[in-house]
Design a protein around this motif. Structure first.
Motif: not given
Length: 174
Positions: A86, A111-113, A122-125, A139, A144-145, A167
């Motif tokens: 991450k 993904h990111g939280e 969390f979101e998945s990309y 972002a 955290s991604h 980052y």
């Protein structure tokens, strides 16, 4: 006694030397210096470990934050297991990345939280099973991604991850 060498002999010698240099470059130098191993011989001889060690053995503070130059990170995904790597990004920070494996494809979830979230959201990309991927993302929120990689094989797989942008490295997440 004077000995002259024909042009044909010189051309043959030059071509042979060039061929030997190309073979040495592909077989030894690229795997040992840059972890590029098109033949697989470098890994068999243990040369790719040299490139990975030189990329990761001298961490310093400036290497832990994003920049305009690629940072190279090696992540080992153990056989039959998954790992998460991450980065901390602020909202609208951009990261450009490329990753590739030294073996079979890995299942992954980029993904990111959100920062401060305690719900587990969390979101998945991107989700797929590939041996490499290249791209960039911005972002959508601070937090955290990064990647979750799952190795379904019976041997460890090394991932070479190259990143640049805005980052801070969090690293392996347990």
């Amino acid at each position: 006694m004077q000995h002259t060498v024909s042009t044909k002999t010189l051309l043959k010698a030059s071509a042979s030397a060039t061929l030997v240099a190309i073979v040495a470059l592909i077989t030894f130098i690229l795997p040992a210096e840059y972890n590029i191993d098109p033949t697989g011989i470098g890994q068999e001889l243990g040369l790719t470990v040299l490139a990975a060690a030189s990329a990761t053995e001298t961490p310093n503070e400036s290497a832990q934050a994003g920049s305009d130059e690629y940072q190279v990170i090696e992540v080992i995904v153990p056989a039959g297991q998954g790992v998460e790597y991450k980065f901390n990004l602020q909202q609208y920070d951009k990261m450009t990345y490329e990753w590739l494996t030294d073996g079979p494809s890995l299942y992954f979830d980029l993904h990111g939280e959100p920062q401060g979230d305690t719900t587990g959201y969390f979101e998945s990309y991107a989700i797929a099973t590939l041996s490499g991927m290249k791209g960039s993302f911005t972002a959508p929120f601070a937090g955290s991604h990064g990647w979750y990689w799952k190795n379904k094989s019976d041997k460890p797989i090394a991932v070479q991850l190259m990143v640049k942008g805005q980052y801070e490295v969090i690293g392996l997440k347990q």
